[in-house]
Enzyme design. Sequence first.
Site, PDB file in Angstrom:
ATOM      1  N   THR A  90      23.941  25.790  41.130  1.00  0.00           N
ATOM      2  CA  THR A  90      24.634  26.294  42.323  1.00  0.00           C
ATOM      3  C   THR A  90      23.693  26.102  43.508  1.00  0.00           C
ATOM      4  O   THR A  90      22.630  26.726  43.576  1.00  0.00           O
ATOM      5  CB  THR A  90      24.990  27.791  42.158  1.00  0.00           C
ATOM      6  OG1 THR A  90      25.768  27.945  40.980  1.00  0.00           O
ATOM      7  CG2 THR A  90      25.776  28.286  43.357  1.00  0.00           C
ATOM      8  N   LYS A 165      32.757  27.215  44.199  1.00  0.00           N
ATOM      9  CA  LYS A 165      31.895  28.206  43.518  1.00  0.00           C
ATOM     10  C   LYS A 165      31.562  29.368  44.470  1.00  0.00           C
ATOM     11  O   LYS A 165      31.513  30.531  44.065  1.00  0.00           O
ATOM     12  CB  LYS A 165      30.614  27.510  43.034  1.00  0.00           C
ATOM     13  CG  LYS A 165      29.507  28.428  42.552  1.00  0.00           C
ATOM     14  CD  LYS A 165      29.750  28.986  41.166  1.00  0.00           C
ATOM     15  CE  LYS A 165      28.698  30.029  40.808  1.00  0.00           C
ATOM     16  NZ  LYS A 165      28.667  30.391  39.425  1.00  0.00           N
ATOM     17  N   LYS A 233      20.648  34.434  45.768  1.00  0.00           N
ATOM     18  CA  LYS A 233      20.623  33.045  46.258  1.00  0.00           C
ATOM     19  C   LYS A 233      22.043  32.567  46.542  1.00  0.00           C
ATOM     20  O   LYS A 233      22.325  32.013  47.603  1.00  0.00           O
ATOM     21  CB  LYS A 233      19.927  32.172  45.201  1.00  0.00           C
ATOM     22  CG  LYS A 233      19.873  30.690  45.463  1.00  0.00           C
ATOM     23  CD  LYS A 233      20.910  29.874  44.696  1.00  0.00           C
ATOM     24  CE  LYS A 233      20.891  30.044  43.204  1.00  0.00           C
ATOM     25  NZ  LYS A 233      21.812  29.195  42.466  1.00  0.00           N
TER      26      LYS A 233
HETATM   27  P1  NAD Z   1      17.177  29.597  34.703  1.00  0.00           P
HETATM   28  O1  NAD Z   1      16.182  29.985  35.728  1.00  0.00           O
HETATM   29  O2  NAD Z   1      17.308  30.396  33.444  1.00  0.00           O
HETATM   30  O3  NAD Z   1      16.949  28.063  34.281  1.00  0.00           O
HETATM   31  C1  NAD Z   1      16.507  27.066  35.121  1.00  0.00           C
HETATM   32  C2  NAD Z   1      15.641  26.118  34.321  1.00  0.00           C
HETATM   33  O4  NAD Z   1      15.223  25.051  35.187  1.00  0.00           O
HETATM   34  C3  NAD Z   1      14.365  26.760  33.782  1.00  0.00           C
HETATM   35  O5  NAD Z   1      14.221  26.499  32.403  1.00  0.00           O
HETATM   36  C4  NAD Z   1      13.259  26.118  34.607  1.00  0.00           C
HETATM   37  O6  NAD Z   1      12.027  25.991  33.915  1.00  0.00           O
HETATM   38  C5  NAD Z   1      13.878  24.760  34.895  1.00  0.00           C
HETATM   39  N1  NAD Z   1      13.270  24.080  36.038  1.00  0.00           N
HETATM   40  C6  NAD Z   1      12.882  24.611  37.231  1.00  0.00           C
HETATM   41  N2  NAD Z   1      12.364  23.657  38.019  1.00  0.00           N
HETATM   42  C7  NAD Z   1      12.421  22.502  37.324  1.00  0.00           C
HETATM   43  C8  NAD Z   1      12.030  21.169  37.598  1.00  0.00           C
HETATM   44  N3  NAD Z   1      11.463  20.853  38.769  1.00  0.00           N
HETATM   45  N4  NAD Z   1      12.233  20.236  36.656  1.00  0.00           N
HETATM   46  C9  NAD Z   1      12.800  20.559  35.461  1.00  0.00           C
HETATM   47  N5  NAD Z   1      13.178  21.809  35.122  1.00  0.00           N
HETATM   48  C10 NAD Z   1      12.993  22.769  36.052  1.00  0.00           C
HETATM   49  O7  NAD Z   1      18.583  29.537  35.467  1.00  0.00           O
HETATM   50  P2  NAD Z   1      20.047  29.604  34.823  1.00  0.00           P
HETATM   51  O8  NAD Z   1      20.464  31.044  34.731  1.00  0.00           O
HETATM   52  O9  NAD Z   1      20.113  28.735  33.616  1.00  0.00           O
HETATM   53  O10 NAD Z   1      20.897  28.978  36.023  1.00  0.00           O
HETATM   54  C11 NAD Z   1      20.854  27.597  36.320  1.00  0.00           C
HETATM   55  C12 NAD Z   1      21.851  27.320  37.442  1.00  0.00           C
HETATM   56  O11 NAD Z   1      23.174  27.718  37.014  1.00  0.00           O
HETATM   57  C13 NAD Z   1      21.542  28.124  38.720  1.00  0.00           C
HETATM   58  O12 NAD Z   1      21.819  27.351  39.857  1.00  0.00           O
HETATM   59  C14 NAD Z   1      22.511  29.308  38.621  1.00  0.00           C
HETATM   60  O13 NAD Z   1      22.843  29.809  39.912  1.00  0.00           O
HETATM   61  C15 NAD Z   1      23.697  28.680  37.921  1.00  0.00           C
HETATM   62  N6  NAD Z   1      24.510  29.613  37.135  1.00  0.00           N
HETATM   63  C16 NAD Z   1      23.931  30.498  36.281  1.00  0.00           C
HETATM   64  C17 NAD Z   1      24.737  31.382  35.554  1.00  0.00           C
HETATM   65  C18 NAD Z   1      24.158  32.404  34.605  1.00  0.00           C
HETATM   66  O14 NAD Z   1      24.905  33.271  34.111  1.00  0.00           O
HETATM   67  N7  NAD Z   1      22.856  32.364  34.287  1.00  0.00           N
HETATM   68  C19 NAD Z   1      26.136  31.358  35.704  1.00  0.00           C
HETATM   69  C20 NAD Z   1      26.695  30.422  36.560  1.00  0.00           C
HETATM   70  C21 NAD Z   1      25.884  29.550  37.280  1.00  0.00           C
END
Ligand code: NAD
Length: 292
Positions: A90, A165, A233
């Site tokens: 997102t 979204k 965010k």
């Molecule tokens: P998270 O923080 O658990 O996972 C993000 C991952 O990205 C981590 O494993 C991190 O190490 C990795 N990362 C960060 N920088 C990086 C880089 N430069 N190169 C490679 N990997 C890198 O986040 P999440 O909860 O999995 O959410 C991911 C996205 O999905 C976000 O944008 C969030 O807003 C969206 N989202 C999350 C949910 C939820 O319920 N968690 C629901 C809908 C949407």
Amino acid sequence: MGLGRMGWHMAAHLAGDGHGHDVVVFDVVESATDSWIAEHRGSVAPSVAAAVADAEMIITSLPADAQVRLVIGEAIDAVARGAVWIDHSTISADGAREHCATLGDRGVAFLDAPVSGGVDGARNGSLTVMVGGSREAFTRAEGIMTAYAARMTLMGGSGAGQVTKMTNQICVVGVCQALAEGLDFAMSAGLDAHAVVEAMLQGSSTSWQMQNRAAQMIDGEFDFGFSTSLMRKDIGLVLDEARAMNVSLPVTALVSQFLADVDALGGADLDWCSLMMRQRQFAPGRRGSETP
Ligand code: NAD
């Protein structure tokens, strides 16, 4: 790329028996790739450039704009012409449009494809995906996304997935705060709040939040799910977009302040339904005497 709370499960479905794609994973946190590869079929790339080099489809699930920009910058010289980049993060609609143009210059189609459905949706393979980009790229990506999504909709050109979204997030923030207030009210009145939810669940106040979050809110268990910091965010993106359009979102703006309170109470990494934690601070008998 990005084996976090969401990406971990998405990659697992792609590599799983039902789909069996040839999956290459990458995450900046080595322990994330180590533990993923210990449980799944696939391979680990040593860098972003190596991960994208021969990829037909590139799938990212990264925290925010900054990380998506960084990863695209590291990939741009290695990415293969004709690839499709599906970004499930997102991020801002402007960011998505910029990435679409930058990658488009290299012959790579970019889809902004944020998701809804939470970690459970990712684990169950039942996510909702809201997509912006070209129909041709969407058609190619659709078959891949069925590994982890139940519903995929092309909303329009680049950025339209992110704006959809944002609409989703506007629609959920007020509902969650209202649920926190209702549950706090019932608990303060001495009712069994679980029984109250059970009684209301099929009625007019039902919601995804009530079905999936009420029990945890009543029990004060918030260590799971979609973090308060990620929700802050998302709401920041919403309020920026609304300001640019001169659209008034008073409830969203108010709950944004409440989420800042939750953060200050130590809830940054807790699921954002910890709005309940803030609400309970003010419950009768607790005012000024106890921390949540
Ligand atoms: P998270 O923080 O658990 O996972 C993000 C991952 O990205 C981590 O494993 C991190 O190490 C990795 N990362 C960060 N920088 C990086 C880089 N430069 N190169 C490679 N990997 C890198 O986040 P999440 O909860 O999995 O959410 C991911 C996205 O999905 C976000 O944008 C969030 O807003 C969206 N989202 C999350 C949910 C939820 O319920 N968690 C629901 C809908 C949407």
